[in-house]
Write an enzyme that holds these catalytic residues in place. Sequence first.
Site, mmCIF file in Angstrom:
data_model
loop_
_atom_site.group_PDB
_atom_site.id
_atom_site.type_symbol
_atom_site.label_atom_id
_atom_site.label_comp_id
_atom_site.label_asym_id
_atom_site.label_seq_id
_atom_site.Cartn_x
_atom_site.Cartn_y
_atom_site.Cartn_z
ATOM 1 N N LYS A 41 38.554 50.694 45.856
ATOM 2 C CA LYS A 41 39.410 49.556 45.522
ATOM 3 C C LYS A 41 40.691 49.690 46.319
ATOM 4 O O LYS A 41 41.094 50.799 46.681
ATOM 5 C CB LYS A 41 39.739 49.553 44.022
ATOM 6 C CG LYS A 41 40.218 48.221 43.510
ATOM 7 C CD LYS A 41 39.085 47.228 43.313
ATOM 8 C CE LYS A 41 39.570 45.860 42.976
ATOM 9 N NZ LYS A 41 38.445 44.969 42.584
ATOM 10 N N ASP A 80 39.811 39.974 45.649
ATOM 11 C CA ASP A 80 40.020 40.260 44.229
ATOM 12 C C ASP A 80 41.198 39.368 43.812
ATOM 13 O O ASP A 80 41.531 38.412 44.543
ATOM 14 C CB ASP A 80 40.322 41.751 43.991
ATOM 15 C CG ASP A 80 40.313 42.117 42.501
ATOM 16 O OD1 ASP A 80 39.253 42.006 41.882
ATOM 17 O OD2 ASP A 80 41.366 42.483 41.949
HETATM 18 P P1 NDP Z 1 41.970 35.058 40.883
HETATM 19 O O1 NDP Z 1 43.232 35.556 41.451
HETATM 20 O O2 NDP Z 1 41.183 34.025 41.617
HETATM 21 O O3 NDP Z 1 42.214 34.498 39.389
HETATM 22 C C1 NDP Z 1 42.767 35.294 38.411
HETATM 23 C C2 NDP Z 1 43.047 34.430 37.206
HETATM 24 O O4 NDP Z 1 43.524 35.243 36.141
HETATM 25 C C3 NDP Z 1 44.120 33.396 37.452
HETATM 26 O O5 NDP Z 1 43.905 32.283 36.629
HETATM 27 C C4 NDP Z 1 45.397 34.144 37.038
HETATM 28 O O6 NDP Z 1 46.459 33.309 36.655
HETATM 29 C C5 NDP Z 1 44.889 34.923 35.847
HETATM 30 N N1 NDP Z 1 45.650 36.180 35.714
HETATM 31 C C6 NDP Z 1 45.818 37.146 36.644
HETATM 32 N N2 NDP Z 1 46.612 38.121 36.176
HETATM 33 C C7 NDP Z 1 46.937 37.758 34.935
HETATM 34 C C8 NDP Z 1 47.719 38.350 33.929
HETATM 35 N N3 NDP Z 1 48.336 39.524 34.126
HETATM 36 N N4 NDP Z 1 47.833 37.692 32.743
HETATM 37 C C9 NDP Z 1 47.206 36.498 32.535
HETATM 38 N N5 NDP Z 1 46.455 35.901 33.465
HETATM 39 C C10 NDP Z 1 46.310 36.510 34.635
HETATM 40 O O7 NDP Z 1 41.070 36.363 40.616
HETATM 41 P P2 NDP Z 1 39.517 36.467 40.394
HETATM 42 O O8 NDP Z 1 39.014 35.285 39.654
HETATM 43 O O9 NDP Z 1 38.899 36.835 41.678
HETATM 44 O O10 NDP Z 1 39.429 37.773 39.480
HETATM 45 C C11 NDP Z 1 39.518 37.706 38.047
HETATM 46 C C12 NDP Z 1 39.015 39.019 37.466
HETATM 47 O O11 NDP Z 1 37.647 39.215 37.855
HETATM 48 C C13 NDP Z 1 39.746 40.279 37.915
HETATM 49 O O12 NDP Z 1 39.708 41.226 36.860
HETATM 50 C C14 NDP Z 1 38.867 40.789 39.057
HETATM 51 O O13 NDP Z 1 39.034 42.163 39.280
HETATM 52 C C15 NDP Z 1 37.494 40.476 38.501
HETATM 53 N N6 NDP Z 1 36.429 40.375 39.485
HETATM 54 C C16 NDP Z 1 36.506 39.505 40.521
HETATM 55 C C17 NDP Z 1 35.448 39.402 41.409
HETATM 56 C C18 NDP Z 1 35.428 38.371 42.492
HETATM 57 O O14 NDP Z 1 34.386 38.264 43.172
HETATM 58 N N7 NDP Z 1 36.487 37.616 42.700
HETATM 59 C C19 NDP Z 1 34.268 40.283 41.317
HETATM 60 C C20 NDP Z 1 34.258 41.105 40.116
HETATM 61 C C21 NDP Z 1 35.321 41.153 39.278
HETATM 62 P P3 NDP Z 1 47.670 33.056 37.719
HETATM 63 O O15 NDP Z 1 47.089 32.207 38.790
HETATM 64 O O16 NDP Z 1 48.713 32.388 36.917
HETATM 65 O O17 NDP Z 1 48.084 34.433 38.196
#
Ligand code: NDP
Length: 444
Positions: A126, A166
């Site tokens: 990571k 991510d």
């Molecule tokens: P994005 O950045 O596309 O979206 C993240 C979302 O979560 C946004 O809506 C964001 O809101 C919200 N968010 C982030 N941090 C916080 C926080 N501290 N409190 C509340 N809301 C929060 O990320 P992904 O969709 O890619 O990833 C989401 C999760 O999935 C993560 O845990 C990631 O590690 C996991 N993941 C992702 C993969 C992928 O292929 N993308 C694969 C496997 C796991 P805002 O925009 O306001 O920050």
Amino acid sequence: MKYIDRVYADLQKKYANQPEFLQAVREVLESIAPAVEKNEEIYEKNAILERITEPDRIISFKIPWVDDKGQAHVNIGYRVQFNNSIGPYKGGIRLHPSVNPSIMKFLGFEQVFKNSLTSLPIGGAKGGSDFDPKGKSDREVMAFCQSFMTELYKYIGADVDVPAGDIGTGAREIGYFFGQYKRIRGVYEGVLTGKGLSYGGSLARKEATGYGLLYIVDELLKDHGDTLEGKTVVISGAGNVAIYAAEKATQLGGKVVTMSDSTGWIYDKNGIDLALVKEIKEVRRARISEYTKAHPEAVYTEGRGVWSVPCDVALPCATQNELLEEDAKILVANGCKAVCEGANMPTTIEATKILQESGVMFVPGKAANAGGVATSALEMSQNSERLSWSFEEVDEKLHGIMKNIYKNISSTAKKYGMEGNYVAGANIAGFEKVVDAMLAHGVC
Ligand code: NDP
């Protein structure tokens, strides 16, 4: 003291200031205990637990960059190369102000088991930075990404370590990373995944994590004589994972009624208008509160709260530790049947226990969200053979991989007398494959 307890106690002492890492290790060690006890002598002699909980290396570096006003800034970059026993290091790059060594190590550790579960040859890693892309211009993001890669390029490569997206790292950031890598190394290779389609990206990668999550939900429900048809689904997040989870949930007949971001959440009893969420998040990069401008009948609430909405299926898809003990109690009281993690470690250990003890089916992220990295590995395969597969071909492979993961975690749990405990099933199945390779390689 038992071998497992001793190893965990040592880690607690050594890494007392890394709570997320300790939380991830504790969850894994607790649930693999039956598999470790069966082979305790050989594992202890080969220091398997000590070696699997310590990253191969942690690289950390300075990232200087200049903003649009000419002001210089410095962020910190990390790459945690955790374990490459079953394939080249693989794992995303997180750009978020909360990034620190503890979060990098927890994510790298989880990635080892997740990647193992995909059945594909990929090790765990990571990376990331405390840089916040929010509110930055494209030029500023480019300056940051180029500076990040100017250091990172030394440690990665198509057969060495293949980073991906991510939180905070989407197609734009991957494009800038790739451009800089190519420029410095002069090599055109599949060194990153999540690339744009015009330069080696895979169709269906964008959708893969969310779709994969729903393929597992579908298998889980079918295995329990049910389907998603007509079910109410509650989702947190409004990013890549959440959006495509909502899309597939809707295709499978479910009704998604909530989505959120870090400022608040929306509840639309008529079902979320996903085209609008995509427009707000993917095009305008705006706040989820904008939703109610087009849908005044929907309710926007500041802060957290999606888990208070009655549902059949809950899908945490935002970030770590976003589903807490009190949320689990509300979900149980409201009759929720299944919680499947789209994000990494969104459910705390205490909340997980409540859900499991109350008979809520619970699938952990390392199994449920493995579709993203699995499709990244399919992107690597396409890059190696210099071919591009159709959307249908990739999606079909993804679907097969997710079905297999469900079968694997379910049968492993059964094998160890813990039927329905998918946390134990996922951790043991992921662990056994990596340990098998580690033992074969000798002490290294
Ligand atoms: P994005 O950045 O596309 O979206 C993240 C979302 O979560 C946004 O809506 C964001 O809101 C919200 N968010 C982030 N941090 C916080 C926080 N501290 N409190 C509340 N809301 C929060 O990320 P992904 O969709 O890619 O990833 C989401 C999760 O999935 C993560 O845990 C990631 O590690 C996991 N993941 C992702 C993969 C992928 O292929 N993308 C694969 C496997 C796991 P805002 O925009 O306001 O920050």
